[in-house]
Design an enzyme around this catalytic site. Structure first.
Site, mmCIF file in Angstrom:
data_model
loop_
_atom_site.group_PDB
_atom_site.id
_atom_site.type_symbol
_atom_site.label_atom_id
_atom_site.label_comp_id
_atom_site.label_asym_id
_atom_site.label_seq_id
_atom_site.Cartn_x
_atom_site.Cartn_y
_atom_site.Cartn_z
ATOM 1 N N ASP A 1 0.955 5.176 1.399
ATOM 2 C CA ASP A 1 0.771 6.412 2.177
ATOM 3 C C ASP A 1 1.395 8.053 1.929
ATOM 4 O O ASP A 1 2.297 8.016 1.604
ATOM 5 C CB ASP A 1 0.786 6.148 3.882
ATOM 6 C CG ASP A 1 0.336 4.397 4.549
ATOM 7 O OD1 ASP A 1 -0.454 4.500 3.503
ATOM 8 O OD2 ASP A 1 0.938 3.751 5.217
ATOM 9 N N ASP B 1 7.157 5.898 14.065
ATOM 10 C CA ASP B 1 7.785 5.018 14.863
ATOM 11 C C ASP B 1 9.174 5.097 14.380
ATOM 12 O O ASP B 1 9.744 5.023 15.499
ATOM 13 C CB ASP B 1 6.767 3.735 14.679
ATOM 14 C CG ASP B 1 6.231 3.060 13.640
ATOM 15 O OD1 ASP B 1 7.455 4.059 12.524
ATOM 16 O OD2 ASP B 1 6.043 2.049 13.292
ATOM 17 N N ASP C 1 0.812 -1.309 0.188
ATOM 18 C CA ASP C 1 0.264 0.481 0.104
ATOM 19 C C ASP C 1 0.476 1.213 -0.210
ATOM 20 O O ASP C 1 2.136 1.394 0.236
ATOM 21 C CB ASP C 1 -0.964 -0.192 1.088
ATOM 22 C CG ASP C 1 -0.134 -0.088 2.484
ATOM 23 O OD1 ASP C 1 0.544 0.186 3.123
ATOM 24 O OD2 ASP C 1 -0.713 -1.114 3.014
#
Length: 442
Positions: free
Chosen positions: A74, A152, A72
């Site tokens: 982002d 993160d 995917d």
């Protein structure tokens, strides 16, 4: 006076100074628009055309750099969610902890996030933190610099600028990707408390990519493993699927055991790991899962959960077996108990828990091989999964290997051979006739 100063510091915090980003021009990196989804490019270009900053960000860039096809794409932008929704009719705003925009193109969903602000900025209205440190709400928007340092792991903090096709690295992520290191951004203790799922994500990236955990990133994981109790069980289900469905399930399983996270996810199974058969079953299941994915075959979440929880079911049956109750009833009680207890840690959706039950229920029938039921069993929707499950049990010598071999032969046989195999079972099931002794008590 001190209280007043603290109050003003909260209202008007000093602007944090971040290290300067490293900007890699198009000629010096390997990310090409040919590797980027056409739909993601549409979103990037439209945001750019309307005067907003638009960057491809996160795992998709990491995967392209590692020559892995991204699953995917982002996007990060300075446009607020409401502005994004106005630009795209196919946009849906989601998220409670942090507002996200999902732009759907058929089956593909492009996730667009607005730059997040520094974690130290306070806002009673837009940020909520639980007593144990987990962020429950975090809708404070900021700059790209703040957004990068809020991510993160360093390898997920790279930005691809659609305006000039440059790659922007704020946290040393490019170097960590090159050296195959998983490194959390900021203080590990604080970041894990903010979102305990990062404990699992660190393990997943290390297992999936074959990376090494940075010592500072790895050290607090066993100590903070119990933070997973604060994560909603439904969210943990999705994270567990990601852990074991990327093609490196066995490596991930070993890391989970090493860092004491497996016992938090599957406490009932962990209690059975003192038995060699249990350890062997989980290892074989993980390796088989990896092999199926490498061969391009599908993997059922229900099958994996059925394997992981089976040792707990067996242990519960042995515990119940002290009572004079039919074996089938004992298994039904054990299955209900194990599934109910597991739901406290990880919510297993009904469509999967029903399949798990069916796989388990078919085990006794496959072992018994009642001649009149064989054709009905092979027509059962879960027969193939139950048969695969039976093969694993035979591999760890939990059941006689002859039973698994018989089913293997039966599946591959033609109609004539199937009839002969069923006749064998009928012969085996026939009991010798008793001689009646009339008029005597024997």
């Amino acid at each position: 006076m001190t209280i007043i100063k603290q109050f003003f510091h909260r209202l008007f915090p000093k602007k944090k100074i971040y290290p300067e980003a490293t900007i890699i021009p198009r000629a010096e990196h390997t990310i090409s628009r040919k590797s980027i989804s056409a739909n993601a490019l549409k979103v990037l270009y439209r945001l750019d055309q309307h005067g907003y900053s638009a960057y491809l960000v996160g795992g998709c860039l990491r995967d392209i750099l590692l020559q892995i096809k991204p699953k995917d794409f982002d996007i990060a932008t300075d446009a607020r969610p409401e502005k994004i929704k106005k630009l795209f009719r196919n946009c849906l705003l989601i998220g409670r902890r942090f507002r996200l925009a999902h732009i759907r193109f058929g089956r593909e969903v492009i996730e667009v996030t607005t730059f997040r602000a520094d974690a130290e900025k306070k806002s009673l209205k837009h940020r909520t933190v639980a007593a144990h440190g987990m962020l429950l709400r975090d809708n404070i928007y900021g700059s790209i610099e703040e957004d990068a340092w809020r991510r993160d792991f360093t390898m997920n903090a790279l930005y691809y600028n659609i305006a000039d096709f440059s790659l922007i690295d704020y946290c040393g992520g490019l170097s960590d990707i090159q050296h195959k290191i998983v490194r959390i951004i900021g203080d590990p203790q604080t970041r894990y408390h903010e979102d305990p799922v990062r404990l699992l994500r660190a393990i997943r990236f290390a297992g999936k990519l074959g990376f090494t955990l940075d010592p500072a990133t790895a050290e607090p994981i066993p100590e903070l493993a119990n933070l997973l109790h604060h994560v909603p069980p439904a969210r943990l289900f999705e994270e567990v699927l990601k852990l074991f469905h990327h093609g490196q399930a066995f490596a991930t399983y070993q890391l989970l055991r090493h860092y004491q996270l497996f016992n938090e996810l599957f406490p009932q199974t962990f209690a059975c790991l003192d038995k060699p058969a249990t350890e062997k079953l989980l290892e074989i299941a993980c390796k088989n899962t990896d092999q199926r994915l490498q061969e391009g075959k599908t993997v059922s979440p229900a099958f994996l959960f059925a394997i992981f929880l089976w040792p707990a079911v067996q242990a519960k049956v042995q515990h119940y077996n002290k009572k004079q109750t039919p074996l089938f009833i004992l298994y039904q009680h054990a299955i209900s108990h194990v599934l109910a207890e597991q739901q406290k840690q990880i919510t297993i959706p009904r469509r999967y828990s029903t399949t798990i039950r069916e796989i388990w229920d078919l085990q006794q029938r496959l072992i018994q091989r009642r001649p009149y039921m064989i054709n009905r069993l092979t027509a059962h929707p879960r027969f193939r999964a139950a048969y695969d499950f039976l093969l694993l049990r035979a591999q760890i010598q939990e059941i006689p290997s002859e039973i698994a071999s018989w089913w293997t032969d039966f599946i591959a046989a033609d109609e004539s051979t199937k009839t002969q195999l069923i006749e064998q079972i009928i012969t085996q099931h026939k009991k010798p006739k008793r001689h009646k002794n009339r008029g005597k008590f024997v």
